[in-house]
Design a protein around this motif. Structure first.
Motif, PDB file in Angstrom:
ATOM      1  N   ALA A 112      28.948 -18.960  11.282  1.00  0.00           N
ATOM      2  CA  ALA A 112      28.280 -17.660  11.221  1.00  0.00           C
ATOM      3  C   ALA A 112      27.870 -17.255  12.631  1.00  0.00           C
ATOM      4  O   ALA A 112      27.531 -18.114  13.453  1.00  0.00           O
ATOM      5  CB  ALA A 112      27.057 -17.703  10.304  1.00  0.00           C
ATOM      6  N   ALA A 113      27.927 -15.964  12.899  1.00  0.00           N
ATOM      7  CA  ALA A 113      27.580 -15.457  14.231  1.00  0.00           C
ATOM      8  C   ALA A 113      26.902 -14.105  14.103  1.00  0.00           C
ATOM      9  O   ALA A 113      27.093 -13.379  13.129  1.00  0.00           O
ATOM     10  CB  ALA A 113      28.825 -15.341  15.102  1.00  0.00           C
ATOM     11  N   VAL A 114      26.105 -13.778  15.117  1.00  0.00           N
ATOM     12  CA  VAL A 114      25.417 -12.497  15.179  1.00  0.00           C
ATOM     13  C   VAL A 114      25.875 -11.780  16.442  1.00  0.00           C
ATOM     14  O   VAL A 114      25.919 -12.382  17.525  1.00  0.00           O
ATOM     15  CB  VAL A 114      23.881 -12.672  15.215  1.00  0.00           C
ATOM     16  N   ALA A 115      26.228 -10.500  16.306  1.00  0.00           N
ATOM     17  CA  ALA A 115      26.681  -9.712  17.445  1.00  0.00           C
ATOM     18  C   ALA A 115      25.865  -8.432  17.539  1.00  0.00           C
ATOM     19  O   ALA A 115      25.295  -7.963  16.544  1.00  0.00           O
ATOM     20  CB  ALA A 115      28.163  -9.379  17.318  1.00  0.00           C
ATOM     21  N   ASP A 116      25.822  -7.863  18.747  1.00  0.00           N
ATOM     22  CA  ASP A 116      25.145  -6.588  18.926  1.00  0.00           C
ATOM     23  C   ASP A 116      26.144  -5.445  18.724  1.00  0.00           C
ATOM     24  O   ASP A 116      27.281  -5.654  18.309  1.00  0.00           O
ATOM     25  CB  ASP A 116      24.453  -6.523  20.296  1.00  0.00           C
ATOM     26  N   ARG A 117      25.723  -4.259  19.029  1.00  0.00           N
ATOM     27  CA  ARG A 117      26.559  -3.072  18.807  1.00  0.00           C
ATOM     28  C   ARG A 117      27.905  -3.161  19.514  1.00  0.00           C
ATOM     29  O   ARG A 117      28.918  -2.667  19.015  1.00  0.00           O
ATOM     30  CB  ARG A 117      25.794  -1.847  19.288  1.00  0.00           C
ATOM     31  N   TRP A 118      27.922  -3.780  20.702  1.00  0.00           N
ATOM     32  CA  TRP A 118      29.137  -3.851  21.502  1.00  0.00           C
ATOM     33  C   TRP A 118      29.908  -5.145  21.255  1.00  0.00           C
ATOM     34  O   TRP A 118      30.777  -5.514  22.007  1.00  0.00           O
ATOM     35  CB  TRP A 118      28.780  -3.686  22.985  1.00  0.00           C
ATOM     36  N   TRP A 119      29.557  -5.856  20.182  1.00  0.00           N
ATOM     37  CA  TRP A 119      30.217  -7.094  19.765  1.00  0.00           C
ATOM     38  C   TRP A 119      30.023  -8.226  20.762  1.00  0.00           C
ATOM     39  O   TRP A 119      30.844  -9.131  20.854  1.00  0.00           O
ATOM     40  CB  TRP A 119      31.708  -6.851  19.462  1.00  0.00           C
ATOM     41  N   ASN A 120      28.915  -8.173  21.503  1.00  0.00           N
ATOM     42  CA  ASN A 120      28.537  -9.308  22.334  1.00  0.00           C
ATOM     43  C   ASN A 120      27.776 -10.313  21.476  1.00  0.00           C
ATOM     44  O   ASN A 120      26.924  -9.930  20.672  1.00  0.00           O
ATOM     45  CB  ASN A 120      27.678  -8.858  23.512  1.00  0.00           C
ATOM     46  N   LEU A 121      28.092 -11.577  21.658  1.00  0.00           N
ATOM     47  CA  LEU A 121      27.485 -12.632  20.856  1.00  0.00           C
ATOM     48  C   LEU A 121      25.997 -12.742  21.153  1.00  0.00           C
ATOM     49  O   LEU A 121      25.582 -12.883  22.301  1.00  0.00           O
ATOM     50  CB  LEU A 121      28.174 -13.968  21.153  1.00  0.00           C
ATOM     51  N   VAL A 122      25.191 -12.672  20.097  1.00  0.00           N
ATOM     52  CA  VAL A 122      23.742 -12.767  20.213  1.00  0.00           C
ATOM     53  C   VAL A 122      23.259 -14.153  19.800  1.00  0.00           C
ATOM     54  O   VAL A 122      22.394 -14.747  20.436  1.00  0.00           O
ATOM     55  CB  VAL A 122      23.066 -11.684  19.341  1.00  0.00           C
ATOM     56  N   ASP A 123      23.817 -14.676  18.733  1.00  0.00           N
ATOM     57  CA  ASP A 123      23.405 -15.982  18.225  1.00  0.00           C
ATOM     58  C   ASP A 123      24.519 -16.502  17.320  1.00  0.00           C
ATOM     59  O   ASP A 123      25.369 -15.730  16.847  1.00  0.00           O
ATOM     60  CB  ASP A 123      22.088 -15.884  17.458  1.00  0.00           C
ATOM     61  N   ALA A 124      24.521 -17.788  17.066  1.00  0.00           N
ATOM     62  CA  ALA A 124      25.512 -18.395  16.182  1.00  0.00           C
ATOM     63  C   ALA A 124      25.011 -19.756  15.745  1.00  0.00           C
ATOM     64  O   ALA A 124      24.131 -20.347  16.383  1.00  0.00           O
ATOM     65  CB  ALA A 124      26.863 -18.536  16.889  1.00  0.00           C
ATOM     66  N   ASN A 125      25.568 -20.260  14.656  1.00  0.00           N
ATOM     67  CA  ASN A 125      25.194 -21.608  14.235  1.00  0.00           C
ATOM     68  C   ASN A 125      26.142 -22.634  14.849  1.00  0.00           C
ATOM     69  O   ASN A 125      27.129 -22.278  15.527  1.00  0.00           O
ATOM     70  CB  ASN A 125      25.144 -21.713  12.704  1.00  0.00           C
ATOM     71  N   ALA A 126      25.865 -23.883  14.628  1.00  0.00           N
ATOM     72  CA  ALA A 126      26.653 -24.947  15.254  1.00  0.00           C
ATOM     73  C   ALA A 126      28.095 -24.946  14.768  1.00  0.00           C
ATOM     74  O   ALA A 126      29.023 -25.301  15.519  1.00  0.00           O
ATOM     75  CB  ALA A 126      26.000 -26.304  14.970  1.00  0.00           C
ATOM     76  N   SER A 127      28.323 -24.538  13.524  1.00  0.00           N
ATOM     77  CA  SER A 127      29.670 -24.596  12.953  1.00  0.00           C
ATOM     78  C   SER A 127      30.625 -23.599  13.579  1.00  0.00           C
ATOM     79  O   SER A 127      31.847 -23.718  13.387  1.00  0.00           O
ATOM     80  CB  SER A 127      29.599 -24.367  11.445  1.00  0.00           C
ATOM     81  N   ILE A 128      30.118 -22.619  14.330  1.00  0.00           N
ATOM     82  CA  ILE A 128      31.000 -21.659  14.970  1.00  0.00           C
ATOM     83  C   ILE A 128      31.884 -22.342  16.009  1.00  0.00           C
ATOM     84  O   ILE A 128      32.911 -21.793  16.426  1.00  0.00           O
ATOM     85  CB  ILE A 128      30.186 -20.514  15.627  1.00  0.00           C
TER      86      ILE A 128
END
Length: 275
Positions: A116-132
């Motif tokens: 799982a991952a979190v991105a901002d409006r411009w698809w820059n990575l904000v956060d992710a879990n270890a499994s990414i």
């Protein structure tokens, strides 16, 4: 670690009426339909768009709401009309964002052992879990220097692309999503990103329209990892009723195994990581 990147689409100097007319044209809404939905007269709306009448702060917000203008652009409308922005843009590290950080981290960790991952409006990575790491581990380190762009990492020839077994199909899915976002936001930075991604080579046929085949219910991501062929489907989540620009623009993408073999492989991969 949570990372934030701010990009501002510049429409400085343009009158608010011109911007409102542009948004109305983008939404393909007539003056009459917008006036009816916003409960104002067509004459008054016409005067606002042509600059013959200055809209109140409440009118700008009302029209932005009915035109489904993103919060960032609603602030720009207010500035163009001579008013202060209505929606804050807080960094994720700010104290008032503690509840958001906690919610994001909870979603990430509860999704283990799936990526799982979190991105901002411009698809820059904000956060992710270890499994990414099952995905990012396939990417050249040069592409993993912050800010890490999720779409670039996926479609770049030095990224995940060589390992995506259905690259043409997945590329069409991602580019279609980005095109819709460009239409929704009119953000020049997203337009530049789309042009960049379109320039990447792809040997697989890229469908112009996502048409399901027999039995298809979603576009899968088929990924080769070591000697295994993994199949995922994903869901996209956003925060409901956000009143902060940063929160409104966060996108949480969660990947799920589409078959039992992929689920078993992900569990074994996660177990290896903690040994």
């Amino acid at each position: 670690m949570i990372v934030t990147t701010t990009v501002t689409a510049s429409r400085a100097g343009r009158p608010v009426g011109e911007l409102l007319r542009e948004w109305r044209d983008r939404r393909r809404i007539s003056q009459l339909d917008l006036a009816i939905s916003a409960d104002i007269s067509t004459r008054h709306l016409s005067f606002v768009e042509t600059g013959r009448s200055k809209p109140s702060r409440e009118m700008v917000l009302r029209l932005g709401e009915h035109l489904e203008v993103p919060l960032r652009e609603r602030n720009q409308l207010l500035l163009a009309a001579g008013y202060a922005p209505a929606y804050a843009e807080s960094g994720l590290g700010a104290p008032e964002m503690a509840a958001v950080r906690k919610a994001v981290r909870q979603l990430m960790t509860s999704h283990e052992p799936y990526p799982a991952a979190v991105a901002d409006r411009w698809w820059n990575l904000v956060d992710a879990n270890a499994s990414i790491s099952i995905m990012t581990g396939l990417v050249s380190p040069a592409l993993m220097t912050p800010p890490v762009n999720v779409l670039r990492v996926t479609l770049h020839p030095d990224g995940m692309a060589p390992h995506v077994l259905n690259l043409g199909e997945w590329r069409a899915h991602l580019l279609g999503r980005l095109r819709r976002q460009v239409t929704q936001t009119a953000d020049p930075a997203l337009t530049e990103l789309l042009e960049e991604l379109l320039s990447y080579p792809c040997a697989d046929p890229v469908p112009e329209v996502e048409v399901p085949g027999p039995g298809d219910i979603f576009v899968p991501l088929k990924l080769r990892h070591e000697d295994a062929e993994l199949t995922f489907f994903s869901t996209v989540s956003t925060f409901g009723t956000p009143l902060d620009v940063t929160v409104a623009e966060l996108v949480i993408e969660s990947f799920f195994p589409a078959d039992a073999d992929t689920a078993e492989y992900l569990r074994a991969y996660a177990a290896r990581g903690v040994e």
